[in-house]
Design an enzyme around this catalytic site. Structure first.
Site, short mmCIF file in Angstrom:
data_model
loop_
_atom_site.label_atom_id
_atom_site.label_comp_id
_atom_site.label_asym_id
_atom_site.label_seq_id
_atom_site.Cartn_x
_atom_site.Cartn_y
_atom_site.Cartn_z
N GLU A 51 0.67 -1.26 -0.38
CA GLU A 51 -0.17 0.15 -0.11
C GLU A 51 1.26 1.07 -0.01
O GLU A 51 0.89 2.38 -0.91
CB GLU A 51 -0.90 -0.10 1.42
N SER A 70 20.47 -42.90 -7.64
CA SER A 70 19.02 -41.61 -8.47
C SER A 70 19.26 -40.84 -9.45
O SER A 70 18.27 -40.53 -9.27
CB SER A 70 18.20 -41.37 -7.21
#
Lengths: 371, 371
Positions: free
Chosen positions: B55, B171
């Site tokens: 704001e 992995s």
């Protein structure tokens, strides 16, 4: 570059051919359009083996107007008397002046002869327009003519964590209604469905096409028969009361040494065809099995099997398309694996190309081909 | 029905707020537009904690023109002096005559006070315009204010057959470059990343945001810091030389009885914060862990863990979003499961709703929420 008109006409012929998707086996799906300029004079598609070929139907619709017209056919017209007269001759007799064939006949013993016959009669012939689209009509017929083996679709229903059943074997239902209806359509386009005796003993499936679950088949011809059901069953353990033995033809592939045993003879007495094939440590010799099915005229084989047989197909690289239905669930780490496929290192991983991916109800269907 | 103009202005405020996605934590992402009719007079978004609120920035841009104008704000303006003056007061002082706030402040101790302050000053205030869109800006801030716990995203990379690694633990890499870059963006929006000591010992990851892999962040504010890295490590086995201990703040959650042991004290000597929490048979008490992280001001937690910790989060239903990256490969039936999740019957299956599904390079990314 081929004209837009010619592509449109051939696209229409391909569309017509698909109407035979549930009914032409063991024949190929073929569509034909007879046209003059932008005006279609006749349309036809092959509906069932023994009935009129696509060209005959289109010519019959066109009548005398066929003289001087162009024929668009998804497959090279036949040049020999089979159960029907040769289509190449019919096109000549009707006075067709121009022929577009999307693909050559893949049968090495007749390939090119139809085109030759047309050209000898003075007809201008072009081969290859929308060849890919036309080839997709008949992956099995094309492959069988070239290799003697059927096109292999392996179907699996799995969870997102890669499980096809609970440890107990409980698996009904992983996927939803719409996916199961989709599998009915997949069965209906198949000439044969293969499973293992383990699945027969555990789930007692019928593996038939249930017409009421096929849904609206549009303008396709109604399925004319049940696919051949094939059981890989080394020791002929299929119970004579098994559901799969009812509702159509069944072949049992067992070990050669099993043929003369009492359980095998019990099945034979029920009218079940038995065939002895070689077995290896990891199960049936799948290559030999495929050769046998090819010799039986099986174009498109659907494999609906447990993890062992599925794993053998994958590890021996004998899957043409993996149809994987994935449900948005986890079945947990103790569930049964997608396929029995022992791999040690990342370098051994099986890589797929996603040929098609779509939402089927709540589930996703992937059509995968080996990279 | 709200006017198209008002929805457009609020949509712009939401868009502005997203520019703070990598930088506002622990504060919420907030955007603000000051407009008169169709003319935007000022725009602002919150960039970093301690700096100007949305704001204040928008009012400053609008200057004297703000008098009599309308303010569109994604979150109820604050009413209290924090590190900056209250925004409600600034809006009043600037002469704003109308305020649209998409959402109320979720902090129970201040919720509604900003709106009240504005109304007392004679400003017409409406709350709720694009409330869903605005809430999605701050799932973690909203959840933490309501429950004291962070928003939990569990990230997994798995194969189509549901494996996250080979049996050996190998992995790298299941998913492709684009998926890994996507994970970098996911880390960058997170306040903290949680892993288990097993992953630290096996993979020695850094779990940091690598700015160069984030790619183009558009008009977003640059990430201002590394997410807090959190290790669940009952016995303080994290090696002092572990990569994760470098490159930013790390918290180790161990068993209360571990705090005074030598390994724990070695970590403490490196400046690592240790906190004792309860442990259960299947690992850390995740609920207590989440409470602790909430108390630390963690809004959005990313869990990048092995199957055990991931399984605990799933089985205790503490996952707000499962981000599953699926690579089009099979890693085989001997690979590591997606999550340690022992289930017995189909009735126990974990059902997900697919909130988002998209292609990321060769891989598919699913965002799943519990059904």
């Amino acid at each position: 570059m081929t004209e837009y008109r010619e592509r449109s006409m051939m696209a229409r012929a391909v569309q017509l051919a698909w109407r035979g998707r549930y009914s032409t086996h063991p024949n190929p799906r073929v569509g034909c359009v007879i046209a003059r300029g932008d005006t279609i004079l006749g349309e036809g598609w092959h509906e069932r083996a023994g009935e009129a070929h696509a060209e005959a139907r289109a010519l019959s619709q066109a009548g005398a107007a066929a003289r001087g017209a162009t024929a668009y056919i998804t497959l090279e017209p036949c040049s020999h008397f089979g159960r029907t007269p040769p289509c190449a001759r019919a096109l000549i007799d009707a006075g067709i002046s121009r022929v577009f064939a999307a693909t050559q006949d893949p049968n090495p013993s007749v390939s090119g002869r139809g085109v030759e016959m047309l050209r000898e009669a003075g007809i201008r012939v072009s081969v290859g327009l929308l060849a890919d689209e036309a080839a997709q009509l008949n992956p099995g017929f094309m492959k069988r003519m070239n290799t003697g083996r059927p096109w292999v679709r392996l179907k699996m229903a799995a969870s997102l964590d890669g499980r096809t059943a609970m440890a107990s074997g409980e698996s009904q239902w992983i996927t939803g209604d719409e996916a199961r209806r989709d599998v009915q359509r997949l069965r209906a386009v198949s000439d044969a469905i293969l499973t293992g005796v383990g699945t027969v003993l555990a789930d007692n499936p019928s593996l038939t096409v249930r017409r009421e679950e096929l849904g609206d088949i549009g303008r396709a011809t109604e399925p004319s028969r049940q696919p051949l059901r094939v059981i890989a069953d080394r020791d002929a353990r299929t119970p004579p009361a098994a559901t799969i033995l009812r509702g159509g033809k069944v072949h049992v592939f067992c070990a050669s040494s099993t043929i003369d045993t009492a359980p095998a003879q019990d099945l034979a007495a029920l009218g079940i065809r038995l065939k002895g094939v070689a077995w290896k440590d990891n199960g049936v010799d799948v290559a030999e099995l495929l050769d046998s099915l090819g010799a039986l005229g099986i174009n498109e084989l659907l494999v609906e099997a447990g993890p062992t047989l599925a794993g053998t197909f994958i590890s021996e690289n004998l899957v043409d398309e993996l149809w994987l239905y994935q449900a948005p669930v986890f079945l947990g780490s103790t569930g049964r694996p997608t396929a029995h496929l022992p791999l040690e290192t990342m370098a051994e991983k099986v890589e797929w190309t996603v040929k098609d991916r779509r939402q089927v109800g709540e589930d996703q269907r992937l059509i995968l081909v080996r990279r």
